[in-house]
Structures are given as C-alpha cells and as structure tokens.
Write an enzyme that holds these catalytic residues in place. Sequence first.
Site, mmCIF file in Angstrom:
data_model
loop_
_atom_site.group_PDB
_atom_site.id
_atom_site.type_symbol
_atom_site.label_atom_id
_atom_site.label_comp_id
_atom_site.label_asym_id
_atom_site.label_seq_id
_atom_site.Cartn_x
_atom_site.Cartn_y
_atom_site.Cartn_z
ATOM 1 C CB THR A 16 -0.415 -4.332 4.506
ATOM 2 O OG1 THR A 16 -1.349 -5.306 4.939
ATOM 3 C CG2 THR A 16 0.577 -4.067 5.601
ATOM 4 C CB SER A 84 -6.925 -7.228 -0.785
ATOM 5 O OG SER A 84 -6.399 -8.347 -0.127
HETATM 6 N N1 ASP Z 1 -5.249 -7.848 4.925
HETATM 7 C C1 ASP Z 1 -4.336 -7.174 4.059
HETATM 8 C C2 ASP Z 1 -4.989 -7.021 2.701
HETATM 9 O O1 ASP Z 1 -5.042 -7.972 1.966
HETATM 10 C C3 ASP Z 1 -3.053 -7.920 3.952
HETATM 11 C C4 ASP Z 1 -2.027 -7.275 3.066
HETATM 12 O O2 ASP Z 1 -2.179 -6.207 2.536
HETATM 13 O O3 ASP Z 1 -0.961 -7.860 2.902
HETATM 14 O O4 ASP Z 1 -5.466 -5.981 2.363
#
Ligand code: ASP
Length: 361
Positions: A16, A84
């Site tokens: 993010t 991720s």
């Molecule tokens: N879905 C995102 C990731 O893990 C959530 C984040 O970055 O906080 O890449």
Amino acid sequence: MAPILSKVLVLYTGGTIGMKLNENNDLAPAESGQFENSLRADPNFNGDSIGDYVGSDFLSLPAVTNERRRIIYKIKQHDKLIDSSNMGISDWNLIAKRIYDHRGDYDGFVVLQGTDTMSYTASALSFMFENLNKGVIITGSQKPIFETRSDGKENFISSLIIAALYGLTEVCVVFGNKLLRGNRTVKINCDSFASFYSPNFPPLGSIGVQIKVDYQRVIRPKSSDCLLTEMNTKTICLLRIVPEMPETQIRAALEEPVVGVVLQSFGAGNIPSDRKELLNHLKSAIDRGVIIVNCTQCLRGSVTEDYDASAGLRGMGVIFLGDITMEAAYTKLCHVLSKDISVEKMKMMMRTNLRGELTEN
Ligand code: ASP
C-alpha cells in the site's frame, strides 16, 4: 567539515505504501519508478545533495535534529511491484540475497512491503540470516505515502533513521511508532495505523519524541561470519483445529507430499482428543517423517504440556513450540526443511530458540 554519512539500502517490493487507485478504483501498485520519483521530488524525503552524492543514485534524508550524521539511501525496487498477498519463498530469497550481497556496503537495510504478509517476511528473513550484523527494518503503511493523510511518511522515515543510526543486528518491524522483533509480530488490525502487535515479547523500542531502543534485548551476532540459508519450496500445511472438523480436511492436510505441518491447537495446545481418527492421521504422518509442530490459536500465551487433551500429541512426538506465533512457526519450518540435515536434526532445530522467536523455559 564533510558530514559523516550513513547509508541505507531500501528494497521496495510493493504494498500500500506505494499504491495508487487504478481504473477500477482499487488500490494497486503505482507504475514502476513512480515511488522513487515522487520521493526524489519531495523535500521531506530528499533534502540537499551531499558532497560526492550530488546527482547520484542516492537520495538524502533532510538533516535529523541533534544528529551529526546524515542519512543517504538508495532505492532498489522489485522488477514487479506486488501486493504482499502474492509474496512467498522466491520473494524472501530475493530480498535476503540482496541484503546479503550488499551487507558490507550499507549501514542498514529497509524493506518496504505490504502489511498483509509482513510478519511472514520478517520471520522468514530472521531465520535465513545467521549472525546478522546489520539492522533490517521492514515497514510499509496502511495508507499510500502519496496521500495527504498517511502513516507511510512516519513509518518510512523512522525506519530509515533506525536502520542507519541505531546499530541494530536483527530483523525488525517498524510500524505505528513501535520497533518490534520481526519474528514476534502478528498483524492484528487492518483498520488502524497500529497494525502490528508482539503478543509474547516486549517491543524492542518505541518511537516517540525520542527513539528509544532496549539494547539489552537486541540479539547480537555470535561471530562476524554472517550466513544466509536460502529457502526452497516444500509442502507445508497449516492445520487449524475447529470443533467438528471433517476428517477429509484433516487427511488432506497431512498426506503426501506434505513434509511439515503447523498444528494450531486450542488454548494451551489441546485438540479434540476423543477424535481417534485425528490422532491416527497425525501419527501416520509422523511415522512417515513429517515434522508436526504445535502452536496456539490464542493471540497470547503458550502451548504447555498440562492437559490430558494434549497428551496424545506429546506421546507421538508433535513438537510443542511454546509461545511462538503461527507465522514464525510456519516460516521456521520452511527454513529448517530447507537444510540438508537429518529429520532428527531438523526436529532439534525446531525445538531450539534460534533467533528469539520463542521463550525457552
Ligand atoms: N494488501 C496490501 C499488501 O499487503 C496491504 C498493505 O500494504 O497494507 O500489500
């Protein structure tokens, strides 16, 4: 007088922190290069050019109050930026290899990634490195750094400062004003900026008006010989016990080609011990050489050897991992099963506290 420079390598994998809304209004990684270009153009992240580093690949963090040293950092981004949720062993290997190859060139390392699997990456890296003599700080954010209101700026700048100046020698997570041992973390909140928690081990430090590190707790290398064990892919399953769990699910989690199982049991390590077929499947897997480790479903606390409802597990050789997190248990199995050693030695390693991931009684 030329300033003393501290150099940090930033490995940017996605998450993010560098995302933007796409045409479907979903958060997705911004285009390649956009993250670095935005930081370069922002005086909060890239101050004056310093000495030889004018016009180089490095960015310079503006001077930190009361700190003579200046921090410069280079960003190396993954070829493909990812959420991720898509990370796994090949990504952990790539990150670890880059850190290992550059271990003599930088004072510290920052890994930027998404929060969803941050605790897995932190745990995995902690096991892969033996005698780590630099700080590896993993961070990210809940809101993109490009947004007016974001936790990204805070997390990233604190991570750079800690990696550069605080002489850490382990893999840590910096998030929401806390410095945590990486392999003790769990993501507990996807709404709050305080997303990570270290349920069974105190924070290594706090990030407030001052950054305070509890150096008594920091793991120090046993020798100057930093070693890296890369991981290879093995079939490892998580078997989280629920009441009335169907036998088919139990069987599937234990059958070939499975070589390792993290059993997430109730409370202090208990299972429905009246379910003889559950015990039989676990026993046949152990007889086949599968390593089964037991950790609790509770957010805090340990598996113990107190209850009759765990006696069957103990009797057949399931390894009780005390207060380890599920994420650390899983990645520790990935690590240990990547070693070229006998199953008995693997079991012994699983029981041993390798990198502060479990409290030894
Ligand atoms: N879905 C995102 C990731 O893990 C959530 C984040 O970055 O906080 O890449």
